[in-house]
Design a protein around this motif. Sequence first.
Motif, mmCIF file in Angstrom:
data_model
loop_
_atom_site.group_PDB
_atom_site.id
_atom_site.type_symbol
_atom_site.label_atom_id
_atom_site.label_comp_id
_atom_site.label_asym_id
_atom_site.label_seq_id
_atom_site.Cartn_x
_atom_site.Cartn_y
_atom_site.Cartn_z
ATOM 1 N N VAL A 194 -19.586 5.855 25.408
ATOM 2 C CA VAL A 194 -18.963 6.314 26.651
ATOM 3 C C VAL A 194 -19.967 6.364 27.798
ATOM 4 C CG1 VAL A 194 -19.345 8.767 26.149
ATOM 5 C CG2 VAL A 194 -17.467 8.095 27.654
ATOM 6 N N LEU A 195 -21.244 6.591 27.477
ATOM 7 C CA LEU A 195 -22.253 6.708 28.522
ATOM 8 C C LEU A 195 -22.584 5.368 29.181
ATOM 9 C CD1 LEU A 195 -24.655 9.265 26.792
ATOM 10 C CD2 LEU A 195 -22.898 9.711 28.516
ATOM 11 N N PHE A 196 -22.127 4.269 28.573
ATOM 12 C CA PHE A 196 -22.343 2.937 29.149
ATOM 13 C C PHE A 196 -21.072 2.369 29.768
ATOM 14 C CE2 PHE A 196 -25.201 3.444 25.484
ATOM 15 C CZ PHE A 196 -26.433 3.312 26.119
ATOM 16 N N SER A 197 -20.028 3.161 29.805
ATOM 17 C CA SER A 197 -18.722 2.662 30.239
ATOM 18 C C SER A 197 -18.637 2.447 31.741
ATOM 19 C CB SER A 197 -17.624 3.639 29.804
ATOM 20 O OG SER A 197 -17.741 4.877 30.519
ATOM 21 N N GLY A 198 -19.447 3.166 32.504
ATOM 22 C CA GLY A 198 -19.333 3.090 33.958
ATOM 23 C C GLY A 198 -18.171 3.889 34.499
ATOM 24 N N ASN A 199 -17.412 4.501 33.612
ATOM 25 C CA ASN A 199 -16.263 5.327 34.000
ATOM 26 C C ASN A 199 -16.749 6.772 34.138
ATOM 27 O OD1 ASN A 199 -13.901 6.869 34.126
ATOM 28 N ND2 ASN A 199 -12.763 5.421 32.851
ATOM 29 N N PHE A 200 -17.145 7.124 35.334
ATOM 30 C CA PHE A 200 -17.809 8.416 35.526
ATOM 31 C C PHE A 200 -16.897 9.618 35.293
ATOM 32 C CE2 PHE A 200 -20.538 5.437 37.849
ATOM 33 C CZ PHE A 200 -21.731 5.691 37.194
ATOM 34 N N PRO A 201 -15.605 9.543 35.624
ATOM 35 C CA PRO A 201 -14.722 10.655 35.250
ATOM 36 C C PRO A 201 -14.670 10.854 33.734
ATOM 37 C CG PRO A 201 -13.708 9.376 36.983
ATOM 38 C CD PRO A 201 -14.906 8.603 36.542
ATOM 39 N N GLU A 202 -14.650 9.747 32.980
ATOM 40 C CA GLU A 202 -14.626 9.848 31.520
ATOM 41 C C GLU A 202 -15.950 10.399 30.989
ATOM 42 O OE1 GLU A 202 -12.464 9.384 28.887
ATOM 43 O OE2 GLU A 202 -11.018 9.555 30.527
ATOM 44 N N ILE A 203 -17.048 9.965 31.614
ATOM 45 C CA ILE A 203 -18.372 10.469 31.207
ATOM 46 C C ILE A 203 -18.465 11.967 31.464
ATOM 47 C CG2 ILE A 203 -20.834 10.396 31.745
ATOM 48 C CD1 ILE A 203 -20.499 7.398 32.306
ATOM 49 N N GLU A 204 -17.989 12.389 32.621
ATOM 50 C CA GLU A 204 -18.030 13.816 32.950
ATOM 51 C C GLU A 204 -17.151 14.613 31.995
ATOM 52 O OE1 GLU A 204 -19.415 17.158 34.693
ATOM 53 O OE2 GLU A 204 -20.119 15.083 34.956
ATOM 54 N N LYS A 205 -15.980 14.062 31.661
ATOM 55 C CA LYS A 205 -15.091 14.724 30.702
ATOM 56 C C LYS A 205 -15.769 14.860 29.347
ATOM 57 C CE LYS A 205 -10.589 14.221 28.418
ATOM 58 N NZ LYS A 205 -9.388 13.353 28.256
ATOM 59 N N TRP A 206 -16.439 13.786 28.902
ATOM 60 C CA TRP A 206 -17.148 13.815 27.617
ATOM 61 C C TRP A 206 -18.242 14.876 27.635
ATOM 62 C CZ3 TRP A 206 -22.317 12.895 26.423
ATOM 63 C CH2 TRP A 206 -22.614 12.746 25.059
ATOM 64 N N ARG A 207 -18.984 14.944 28.733
ATOM 65 C CA ARG A 207 -20.060 15.929 28.833
ATOM 66 C C ARG A 207 -19.520 17.354 28.803
ATOM 67 N NH1 ARG A 207 -23.577 12.576 33.344
ATOM 68 N NH2 ARG A 207 -24.959 11.507 31.838
ATOM 69 N N GLU A 208 -18.416 17.577 29.503
ATOM 70 C CA GLU A 208 -17.816 18.913 29.504
ATOM 71 C C GLU A 208 -17.354 19.311 28.106
ATOM 72 O OE1 GLU A 208 -14.726 18.739 32.390
ATOM 73 O OE2 GLU A 208 -16.094 18.809 34.122
ATOM 74 N N GLU A 209 -16.754 18.351 27.401
ATOM 75 C CA GLU A 209 -16.308 18.634 26.037
ATOM 76 C C GLU A 209 -17.491 18.927 25.118
ATOM 77 O OE1 GLU A 209 -14.123 15.146 25.052
ATOM 78 O OE2 GLU A 209 -12.251 15.818 26.015
ATOM 79 N N GLN A 210 -18.547 18.130 25.255
ATOM 80 C CA GLN A 210 -19.734 18.335 24.432
ATOM 81 C C GLN A 210 -20.387 19.686 24.731
ATOM 82 O OE1 GLN A 210 -21.052 16.255 21.947
ATOM 83 N NE2 GLN A 210 -19.080 15.235 22.172
ATOM 84 N N ALA A 211 -20.435 20.041 26.023
ATOM 85 C CA ALA A 211 -21.022 21.329 26.407
ATOM 86 C C ALA A 211 -20.220 22.484 25.814
ATOM 87 C CB ALA A 211 -21.084 21.443 27.931
ATOM 88 N N TYR A 212 -18.908 22.371 25.889
ATOM 89 C CA TYR A 212 -18.047 23.426 25.330
ATOM 90 C C TYR A 212 -18.221 23.530 23.817
ATOM 91 C CZ TYR A 212 -13.953 26.095 23.977
ATOM 92 O OH TYR A 212 -13.130 27.043 23.409
ATOM 93 N N ASN A 213 -18.197 22.393 23.139
ATOM 94 C CA ASN A 213 -18.315 22.404 21.685
ATOM 95 C C ASN A 213 -19.673 22.935 21.235
ATOM 96 O OD1 ASN A 213 -15.744 21.343 21.396
ATOM 97 N ND2 ASN A 213 -16.455 19.220 21.310
ATOM 98 N N ARG A 214 -20.721 22.541 21.934
ATOM 99 C CA ARG A 214 -22.063 23.024 21.583
ATOM 100 C C ARG A 214 -22.159 24.535 21.793
ATOM 101 N NH1 ARG A 214 -27.505 20.038 23.599
ATOM 102 N NH2 ARG A 214 -26.929 18.704 21.834
ATOM 103 N N THR A 215 -21.582 25.009 22.895
ATOM 104 C CA THR A 215 -21.602 26.444 23.171
ATOM 105 C C THR A 215 -20.797 27.211 22.125
ATOM 106 O OG1 THR A 215 -21.756 25.956 25.541
ATOM 107 C CG2 THR A 215 -21.167 28.211 24.919
ATOM 108 N N LYS A 216 -19.625 26.682 21.783
ATOM 109 C CA LYS A 216 -18.771 27.328 20.778
ATOM 110 C C LYS A 216 -19.477 27.430 19.433
ATOM 111 C CE LYS A 216 -14.148 27.042 18.722
ATOM 112 N NZ LYS A 216 -12.882 26.259 18.677
ATOM 113 N N GLU A 217 -20.266 26.408 19.100
ATOM 114 C CA GLU A 217 -20.958 26.373 17.810
ATOM 115 C C GLU A 217 -22.197 27.261 17.807
ATOM 116 O OE1 GLU A 217 -23.471 23.177 15.053
ATOM 117 O OE2 GLU A 217 -22.271 22.472 16.743
ATOM 118 N N ARG A 218 -22.984 27.200 18.890
ATOM 119 C CA ARG A 218 -24.288 27.861 18.892
ATOM 120 C C ARG A 218 -24.299 29.224 19.578
ATOM 121 N NH1 ARG A 218 -28.578 22.955 20.204
ATOM 122 N NH2 ARG A 218 -27.793 21.469 18.642
ATOM 123 N N ARG A 219 -23.532 29.351 20.661
ATOM 124 C CA ARG A 219 -23.528 30.605 21.426
ATOM 125 C C ARG A 219 -22.109 30.991 21.818
ATOM 126 N NH1 ARG A 219 -27.908 32.404 24.199
ATOM 127 N NH2 ARG A 219 -26.518 34.180 24.567
#
Length: 226
Positions: A194-219
């Motif tokens: 996804v980071l090579f897609s050039g689709n910045f809304p999709e990249i931002e969505k992926w990052r937000e999801e990853q940030a949420y999941n990481r926070t839910k797991e660790r903190r």
Amino acid sequence: MRIDIITVLPELLKSPFEASILKRAIEADLVEVNFHNLRDYATGGYKAIDDTQFGGGAGMVMMIEPIDKCISKLQEERTYDDIIYMTPDGERLSQSIANTLSLKENIIILCGHYKGVDQRVRDKFITKEISIGDYVLSGGELGAAVLCDAIIRLIPGVLGNETSALTDSFQDNLLAPPIYTKPREYKGMKVPEVLFSGNFPEIEKWREEQAYNRTKERRPDLLNED
């Protein structure tokens, strides 16, 4: 921004401000940091700044008189937004606190030492008490350095890229998402497509999801904060 640090051990504090981001911020006149040796405000041949506590008990206590003289002298020269005391029983340092303090013009940081300061110092002068964690250090100097780093890097112009600090962990109560750089594949480990897609809304969505999941797991506690 101006930061005045009151300490028993100025030599312990200076090193972090002589390298990297903090050094560049000072040299660029984005922040002014001054160290004040509390012993310069003490009286008597031994320049004592501490004494035994009334009522008995282990540990020496920092006396009010030299602290009063130092703070009063600084206040005669300018107005301070906050006078902060570094102490284990203070409010735990958070990104929100750092964000707020980075907007101030002048602050004083008092480094505790020994058993701590005479309570009258806290009653008369201190506007905010901050801890960097639920543990005890030999003094407040290292905590003050941590606090200053957290504050100074948020001052406009310090990092160069203003969006960098806004995407750090703990902004919006989330941990930062995974980040990658070259090479695209290393020993079979690949960077998400996804980071090579050039689709910045999709990249931002992926990052937000990853940030949420990481926070839910660790903190997960961060997700419950207002």
